[in-house]
Design a protein around this motif. Structure first.
Motif, mmCIF file in Angstrom:
data_model
loop_
_atom_site.group_PDB
_atom_site.id
_atom_site.type_symbol
_atom_site.label_atom_id
_atom_site.label_comp_id
_atom_site.label_asym_id
_atom_site.label_seq_id
_atom_site.Cartn_x
_atom_site.Cartn_y
_atom_site.Cartn_z
ATOM 1 N N LYS A 169 29.869 15.985 67.181
ATOM 2 C CA LYS A 169 29.761 14.515 67.220
ATOM 3 C C LYS A 169 31.092 13.897 67.626
ATOM 4 O O LYS A 169 31.147 12.993 68.463
ATOM 5 N N TYR A 170 32.195 14.418 67.045
ATOM 6 C CA TYR A 170 33.526 13.893 67.363
ATOM 7 C C TYR A 170 33.888 14.154 68.824
ATOM 8 O O TYR A 170 34.501 13.321 69.480
ATOM 9 N N ARG A 171 33.498 15.330 69.333
ATOM 10 C CA ARG A 171 33.817 15.666 70.732
ATOM 11 C C ARG A 171 33.039 14.764 71.687
ATOM 12 O O ARG A 171 33.596 14.271 72.670
ATOM 13 N N GLU A 172 31.752 14.526 71.374
ATOM 14 C CA GLU A 172 30.923 13.689 72.255
ATOM 15 C C GLU A 172 31.368 12.233 72.241
ATOM 16 O O GLU A 172 31.266 11.538 73.244
ATOM 17 N N SER A 173 31.873 11.767 71.084
ATOM 18 C CA SER A 173 32.352 10.378 71.000
ATOM 19 C C SER A 173 33.820 10.257 71.416
ATOM 20 O O SER A 173 34.440 9.219 71.212
ATOM 21 N N LYS A 174 34.387 11.328 71.959
ATOM 22 C CA LYS A 174 35.764 11.373 72.495
ATOM 23 C C LYS A 174 36.839 11.135 71.427
ATOM 24 O O LYS A 174 37.948 10.721 71.732
ATOM 25 N N LYS A 175 36.484 11.409 70.150
ATOM 26 C CA LYS A 175 37.503 11.291 69.097
ATOM 27 C C LYS A 175 38.465 12.472 69.141
ATOM 28 O O LYS A 175 39.615 12.357 68.722
ATOM 29 N N ILE A 176 37.950 13.625 69.602
ATOM 30 C CA ILE A 176 38.820 14.801 69.787
ATOM 31 C C ILE A 176 38.552 15.358 71.178
ATOM 32 O O ILE A 176 37.436 15.254 71.692
ATOM 33 N N ASP A 177 39.585 15.956 71.778
ATOM 34 C CA ASP A 177 39.397 16.558 73.102
ATOM 35 C C ASP A 177 38.881 17.992 72.944
ATOM 36 O O ASP A 177 38.800 18.526 71.840
ATOM 37 N N CYS A 178 38.559 18.613 74.081
ATOM 38 C CA CYS A 178 37.926 19.936 74.031
ATOM 39 C C CYS A 178 38.872 21.004 73.481
ATOM 40 O O CYS A 178 38.437 21.970 72.842
ATOM 41 N N HIS A 179 40.199 20.827 73.673
ATOM 42 C CA HIS A 179 41.170 21.822 73.174
ATOM 43 C C HIS A 179 41.224 21.791 71.646
ATOM 44 O O HIS A 179 41.182 22.838 70.984
ATOM 45 N N LEU A 180 41.305 20.579 71.098
ATOM 46 C CA LEU A 180 41.330 20.440 69.634
ATOM 47 C C LEU A 180 39.997 20.895 69.041
ATOM 48 O O LEU A 180 39.968 21.536 67.981
#
Length: 201
Positions: free
Chosen positions: A108-119
């Motif tokens: 959910k956080y990745r899709e909402s751009k709260k975290i990037d793919c590396h994190l």
């Protein structure tokens, strides 16, 4: 007196139930005895001399009451437990639930751009490595990590700006020094030229 076995069997076949479920009117035994065909039995069923008994009731009210109590935590003490804790609620099931909760949050956080793919990838592996015991701990870690990353980026930007500023200052200084050197050279050459013209021929 006849046993009425034939009539009971035929009635059970017609009504599609067991022989135990068939009720024959004890006051009309003679009439029932004379019925020796399916057609006659159907007529007696229609007249109400042969009836299919009701289904016996198996009440679940006590079960529901006990289930309600168990939901509140009653009747679940050490004396009521037969299996081990792991048999009653397997560790694997608990692990799977926890992983699904954490991975759902990361997705959910990745899709909402709260975290990037590396994190995301780093935290995914940490989840798999049993670093976070619940969702709250993972969220706190993410906030802390993002703050650290933001601070590191700020410091890096400041260092870069300082580097650019220092480079610009160094270039200005070099330019000033060059201009000064050129001015000195011009002054020196202009002083030399009249001196050489005054010299005797």
């Amino acid at each position: 007196m006849s046993t009425l076995r034939l009539q009971k069997r035929l009635a059970a076949s017609i009504l599609k139930c067991g022989k135990k479920k068939i009720w024959l009117d004890p006051n009309e035994t003679n009439e029932i005895t004379n019925a020796n065909s399916r057609q006659n039995i159907r007529k007696l069923i229609k007249d109400g001399l042969i009836i299919r008994k009701q289904q016996t009731i198996h009440s679940r009210s006590r079960v529901r009451k006990n289930d309600e109590a168990r939901r509140k935590g009653r009747h679940t003490g050490p004396g009521k437990r037969k299996g081990t804790a792991n048999a009653r609620l397997p560790e694997k099931v608990i692990w799977m639930r926890r992983m699904r909760v954490l991975r759902r949050l990361l997705k959910k956080y990745r899709e909402s751009k709260k975290i990037d793919c590396h994190l995301y990838h780093e935290l995914y592996l940490k989840c798999k490595g049993n670093v976070f015991k619940n969702k709250r701990v993972l969220m706190e870690f993410i906030h802390k990590k993002k703050a650290e990353n933001a601070r590191a980026k700020l410091l890096a930007d400041q260092a870069e700006a300082r580097r650019v500023r220092n480079k610009a200052a160094r270039q200005r200084k070099e330019k000033r020094m060059d201009d000064k050197r050129k001015a000195m050279m011009q002054l020196y050459t202009s002083e030399e030229t009249p001196a050489s013209s005054d010299a005797p021929k």
